[in-house]
Design a protein around this motif. Structure first.
Motif, PDB file in Angstrom:
ATOM      1  N   HIS A 234     -24.077  15.752  33.780  1.00  0.00           N
ATOM      2  CA  HIS A 234     -24.040  14.951  35.004  1.00  0.00           C
ATOM      3  C   HIS A 234     -24.394  13.491  34.745  1.00  0.00           C
ATOM      4  CE1 HIS A 234     -23.893  14.206  39.243  1.00  0.00           C
ATOM      5  NE2 HIS A 234     -25.148  13.815  39.289  1.00  0.00           N
ATOM      6  N   PHE A 235     -25.287  13.235  33.812  1.00  0.00           N
ATOM      7  CA  PHE A 235     -25.717  11.868  33.551  1.00  0.00           C
ATOM      8  C   PHE A 235     -25.086  11.305  32.281  1.00  0.00           C
ATOM      9  CE2 PHE A 235     -28.980  13.554  36.375  1.00  0.00           C
ATOM     10  CZ  PHE A 235     -28.925  12.594  37.371  1.00  0.00           C
ATOM     11  N   PHE A 236     -23.818  11.646  32.069  1.00  0.00           N
ATOM     12  CA  PHE A 236     -23.061  11.100  30.944  1.00  0.00           C
ATOM     13  C   PHE A 236     -23.011   9.578  30.984  1.00  0.00           C
ATOM     14  CE2 PHE A 236     -20.088  11.337  34.408  1.00  0.00           C
ATOM     15  CZ  PHE A 236     -19.261  10.231  34.250  1.00  0.00           C
ATOM     16  N   ILE A 237     -23.237   8.997  32.168  1.00  0.00           N
ATOM     17  CA  ILE A 237     -23.165   7.551  32.337  1.00  0.00           C
ATOM     18  C   ILE A 237     -24.133   6.817  31.409  1.00  0.00           C
ATOM     19  CG2 ILE A 237     -24.822   7.617  34.248  1.00  0.00           C
ATOM     20  CD1 ILE A 237     -23.348   5.265  35.496  1.00  0.00           C
ATOM     21  N   HIS A 238     -25.259   7.456  31.068  1.00  0.00           N
ATOM     22  CA  HIS A 238     -26.239   6.783  30.215  1.00  0.00           C
ATOM     23  C   HIS A 238     -25.721   6.594  28.796  1.00  0.00           C
ATOM     24  CE1 HIS A 238     -29.207   6.673  33.295  1.00  0.00           C
ATOM     25  NE2 HIS A 238     -29.337   7.983  33.387  1.00  0.00           N
ATOM     26  N   ASP A 239     -24.940   7.537  28.315  1.00  0.00           N
ATOM     27  CA  ASP A 239     -24.388   7.419  26.963  1.00  0.00           C
ATOM     28  C   ASP A 239     -23.033   6.737  26.940  1.00  0.00           C
ATOM     29  OD1 ASP A 239     -26.570   8.739  25.776  1.00  0.00           O
ATOM     30  OD2 ASP A 239     -25.695  10.703  26.224  1.00  0.00           O
ATOM     31  N   GLN A 240     -22.300   6.828  28.037  1.00  0.00           N
ATOM     32  CA  GLN A 240     -20.918   6.344  28.070  1.00  0.00           C
ATOM     33  C   GLN A 240     -20.761   5.032  28.825  1.00  0.00           C
ATOM     34  OE1 GLN A 240     -18.910   7.917  26.151  1.00  0.00           O
ATOM     35  NE2 GLN A 240     -20.254   9.680  25.791  1.00  0.00           N
ATOM     36  N   GLY A 241     -21.859   4.369  29.123  1.00  0.00           N
ATOM     37  CA  GLY A 241     -21.804   3.119  29.873  1.00  0.00           C
ATOM     38  C   GLY A 241     -20.880   2.067  29.283  1.00  0.00           C
ATOM     39  N   PRO A 242     -20.923   1.823  27.969  1.00  0.00           N
ATOM     40  CA  PRO A 242     -20.045   0.782  27.414  1.00  0.00           C
ATOM     41  C   PRO A 242     -18.566   1.041  27.674  1.00  0.00           C
ATOM     42  CG  PRO A 242     -21.780   1.306  25.853  1.00  0.00           C
ATOM     43  CD  PRO A 242     -21.900   2.307  26.964  1.00  0.00           C
ATOM     44  N   GLY A 243     -18.114   2.268  27.462  1.00  0.00           N
ATOM     45  CA  GLY A 243     -16.707   2.581  27.693  1.00  0.00           C
ATOM     46  C   GLY A 243     -16.331   2.487  29.161  1.00  0.00           C
ATOM     47  N   MET A 244     -17.232   2.915  30.030  1.00  0.00           N
ATOM     48  CA  MET A 244     -16.949   2.859  31.458  1.00  0.00           C
ATOM     49  C   MET A 244     -16.918   1.416  31.950  1.00  0.00           C
ATOM     50  SD  MET A 244     -19.434   6.007  32.596  1.00  0.00           S
ATOM     51  CE  MET A 244     -18.972   6.015  34.328  1.00  0.00           C
ATOM     52  N   ALA A 245     -17.874   0.600  31.507  1.00  0.00           N
ATOM     53  CA  ALA A 245     -17.905  -0.798  31.927  1.00  0.00           C
ATOM     54  C   ALA A 245     -16.649  -1.524  31.462  1.00  0.00           C
ATOM     55  CB  ALA A 245     -19.160  -1.477  31.374  1.00  0.00           C
ATOM     56  N   MET A 246     -16.232  -1.272  30.232  1.00  0.00           N
ATOM     57  CA  MET A 246     -15.025  -1.919  29.717  1.00  0.00           C
ATOM     58  C   MET A 246     -13.797  -1.527  30.537  1.00  0.00           C
ATOM     59  SD  MET A 246     -13.353  -1.711  25.881  1.00  0.00           S
ATOM     60  CE  MET A 246     -14.898  -2.296  25.172  1.00  0.00           C
ATOM     61  N   ASP A 247     -13.693  -0.242  30.871  1.00  0.00           N
ATOM     62  CA  ASP A 247     -12.553   0.223  31.644  1.00  0.00           C
ATOM     63  C   ASP A 247     -12.549  -0.404  33.034  1.00  0.00           C
ATOM     64  OD1 ASP A 247     -10.241   2.168  31.763  1.00  0.00           O
ATOM     65  OD2 ASP A 247     -11.411   2.898  33.458  1.00  0.00           O
ATOM     66  N   LEU A 248     -13.703  -0.461  33.676  1.00  0.00           N
ATOM     67  CA  LEU A 248     -13.795  -1.053  35.010  1.00  0.00           C
ATOM     68  C   LEU A 248     -13.394  -2.523  35.000  1.00  0.00           C
ATOM     69  CD1 LEU A 248     -17.069   0.449  36.515  1.00  0.00           C
ATOM     70  CD2 LEU A 248     -14.822   0.473  37.600  1.00  0.00           C
ATOM     71  N   VAL A 249     -13.868  -3.254  34.001  1.00  0.00           N
ATOM     72  CA  VAL A 249     -13.542  -4.683  33.918  1.00  0.00           C
ATOM     73  C   VAL A 249     -12.038  -4.882  33.725  1.00  0.00           C
ATOM     74  CG1 VAL A 249     -13.791  -6.740  32.473  1.00  0.00           C
ATOM     75  CG2 VAL A 249     -15.814  -5.433  33.144  1.00  0.00           C
ATOM     76  N   GLN A 250     -11.438  -4.075  32.869  1.00  0.00           N
ATOM     77  CA  GLN A 250     -10.001  -4.184  32.661  1.00  0.00           C
ATOM     78  C   GLN A 250      -9.233  -3.898  33.950  1.00  0.00           C
ATOM     79  OE1 GLN A 250      -9.355  -1.444  29.415  1.00  0.00           O
ATOM     80  NE2 GLN A 250      -9.791  -2.989  27.842  1.00  0.00           N
ATOM     81  N   LEU A 251      -9.657  -2.871  34.691  1.00  0.00           N
ATOM     82  CA  LEU A 251      -8.985  -2.543  35.939  1.00  0.00           C
ATOM     83  C   LEU A 251      -9.194  -3.631  36.987  1.00  0.00           C
ATOM     84  CD1 LEU A 251      -9.836   1.268  36.202  1.00  0.00           C
ATOM     85  CD2 LEU A 251      -7.619   0.257  35.639  1.00  0.00           C
ATOM     86  N   LEU A 252     -10.392  -4.196  37.025  1.00  0.00           N
ATOM     87  CA  LEU A 252     -10.700  -5.240  37.983  1.00  0.00           C
ATOM     88  C   LEU A 252      -9.814  -6.459  37.746  1.00  0.00           C
ATOM     89  CD1 LEU A 252     -12.358  -6.502  40.240  1.00  0.00           C
ATOM     90  CD2 LEU A 252     -14.212  -6.911  38.598  1.00  0.00           C
ATOM     91  N   HIS A 253      -9.646  -6.857  36.501  1.00  0.00           N
ATOM     92  CA  HIS A 253      -8.802  -7.997  36.195  1.00  0.00           C
ATOM     93  C   HIS A 253      -7.324  -7.679  36.464  1.00  0.00           C
ATOM     94  CE1 HIS A 253     -11.768 -10.767  34.805  1.00  0.00           C
ATOM     95  NE2 HIS A 253     -12.194 -10.016  33.821  1.00  0.00           N
ATOM     96  N   ARG A 254      -6.940  -6.431  36.242  1.00  0.00           N
ATOM     97  CA  ARG A 254      -5.541  -6.037  36.414  1.00  0.00           C
ATOM     98  C   ARG A 254      -5.147  -5.973  37.889  1.00  0.00           C
ATOM     99  NH1 ARG A 254      -4.554  -0.501  33.821  1.00  0.00           N
ATOM    100  NH2 ARG A 254      -5.327  -1.715  32.032  1.00  0.00           N
ATOM    101  N   HIS A 255      -6.088  -5.540  38.739  1.00  0.00           N
ATOM    102  CA  HIS A 255      -5.741  -5.287  40.126  1.00  0.00           C
ATOM    103  C   HIS A 255      -6.272  -6.329  41.093  1.00  0.00           C
ATOM    104  CE1 HIS A 255      -3.982  -1.298  39.476  1.00  0.00           C
ATOM    105  NE2 HIS A 255      -4.898  -1.147  38.549  1.00  0.00           N
ATOM    106  N   ARG A 256      -6.879  -7.372  40.588  1.00  0.00           N
ATOM    107  CA  ARG A 256      -7.366  -8.406  41.500  1.00  0.00           C
ATOM    108  C   ARG A 256      -6.192  -9.115  42.177  1.00  0.00           C
ATOM    109  NH1 ARG A 256      -9.711 -12.863  37.205  1.00  0.00           N
ATOM    110  NH2 ARG A 256      -7.785 -13.235  36.042  1.00  0.00           N
ATOM    111  N   SER A 257      -6.461  -9.627  43.358  1.00  0.00           N
ATOM    112  CA  SER A 257      -5.401 -10.277  44.122  1.00  0.00           C
ATOM    113  C   SER A 257      -4.949 -11.542  43.410  1.00  0.00           C
ATOM    114  CB  SER A 257      -5.917 -10.623  45.525  1.00  0.00           C
ATOM    115  OG  SER A 257      -6.343  -9.460  46.203  1.00  0.00           O
ATOM    116  N   PRO A 258      -3.693 -11.914  43.554  1.00  0.00           N
ATOM    117  CA  PRO A 258      -3.206 -13.150  42.947  1.00  0.00           C
ATOM    118  C   PRO A 258      -3.980 -14.347  43.451  1.00  0.00           C
ATOM    119  CG  PRO A 258      -1.369 -11.799  43.741  1.00  0.00           C
ATOM    120  CD  PRO A 258      -2.623 -11.191  44.279  1.00  0.00           C
TER     121      PRO A 258
END
Length: 258
Positions: A234-258
C-alpha cells in the motif's frame, strides 16, 4: 465544531512552502494519506525540475498544525481544499495528486472545482485508492478505542514504533488518524466523472485494493491516461516516489493548456 470552519482557510497555513515559486511554469499539489502530513512528500521538491513548484498540503490536526481541530467529514474538507487551491490559480497549469486518502481528496476536489466552473487541473493523479474495490474504514473503527487506532497505525507502519509507545506522541498521532478515518468513512460514492486527464498508480501487492481495482478509474475519466503499477504494497509511494514524480511532471507538461 464538527468537520468544518466558518472562516476561509489561510493558504499560508495549508501550503508548504507558503508561497509558490513565481518562476515556476506549473504547480503540483500533493495530498497526504490518512494521518500523514507534508513530510510524506519531503523528498518530492528535489525530484521535480525547477519548472514545477511542489505545493505540499498540510491538513489541520498534524505536525505544526496539531493544535488545530482536524476535519471529520469529507464535504467541508473538500470545500476548504478548493478554496486553498483557487487562491493560487493565476493561469499556470496545475496538477492534483494524492495517495490513499489523498487520492480520494484529490478526486473530490477536482469534482468540486469542475462543478464550480473553476479552472481544472491539467492532470489528476490518484494513487493507492479507488472508488471501487478499496477497503474503506468503517464507523466501528472510527469510533473504537484509541488502542484500535494504534494497532492500525502499527499494522500500516507509517508511524515509528517508538512514537506509538510514548503517550505524549501517540496522543498527537491518534486524533489525526481517527479524524482522517472519519473523513473517509463519511464518503458516499456518487460515481462522479472528472474531465481532467486522470492517471492512476498502484502497488502490485497492495492488500487494501482488490485485484484490478485501479482500472475502475477508466469509467470516471473520459481522458483516462491508464494505470501505472509499481512493486510494493500500500505504501509503495515511499520507494517509488522518483518514478512517480517524473511521470507526473511529464504528464503535466504534456497536458497543460496552450
Amino acid at each position: 465544531m464538527s468537520g468544518g470552519r466558518s472562516a476561509g482557510p489561510d493558504p499560508a497555513r495549508w501550503l508548504h512552502p507558503a508561497e509558490p515559486d513565481p518562476g515556476a511554469e506549473a504547480l503540483l499539489y500533493l495530498l497526504p494519506y490518512s494521518g500523514g502530513g507534508v513530510s510524506v512528500y519531503g523528498r518530492w521538491p528535489a525530484l521535480v525540475p525547477p519548472s514545477v513548484a511542489c505545493r505540499r498540503i498540510q491538513l489541520p490536526g498534524r505536525q505544526e498544525r496539531h493544535r488545530e481541530e482536524p476535519f471529520t467529514e469529507i464535504g467541508p474538507l473538500v470545500d476548504a481544499l478548493c478554496a486553498v487551491v483557487e487562491t493560487e490559480l493565476d493561469g499556470r497549469p496545475y496538477a492534483l495528486f494524492g495517495h490513499s486518502m489523498g487520492a480520494l481528496l484529490a478526486y473530490r476536489t477536482a469534482v468540486a472545482l469542475e462543478r464550480a466552473r473553476a479552472p481544472l487541473p491539467a492532470v489528476l493523479g490518484v494513487s493507492g485508492w479507488a472508488p471501487e474495490g478499496f477497503s474503506m474504514p468503517t464507523r466501528d473503527l472510527v469510533e473504537g478505542p484509541d488502542q484500535v487506532i494504534v494497532d492500525l497505525l502499527r499494522e500500516l507502519g507509517t508511524v515509528p514504533e517508538d512514537a506509538l509507545g510514548l503517550p505524549e506522541l501517540s496522543s498527537m498521532v491518534v486524533p489525526a488518524m481517527r479524524a482522517d478515518l472519519s473523513v473517509c468513512a463519511s464518503y458516499e460514492d456518487d460515481r462522479a466523472e472528472v474531465s481532467s486527464p486522470l492517471v492512476a498508480y498502484g502497488g502490485r501487492d497492495d492488500p487494501y485494493l482488490a485485484p484490478g481495482a485501479m482500472r475502475c478509474w477508466e469509467a470516471r475519466a473520459p481522458a483516462f491516461l491508464g494505470v501505472r503499477e509499481f512493486p510494493g504494497g500500500h505504501f509503495f509511494i515511499h520507494d517509488q516516489g522518483p518514478g512517480m514524480a517524473m511521470d507526473l511532471v511529464q504528464l503535466l507538461h504534456r497536458h497543460r493548456s496552450p
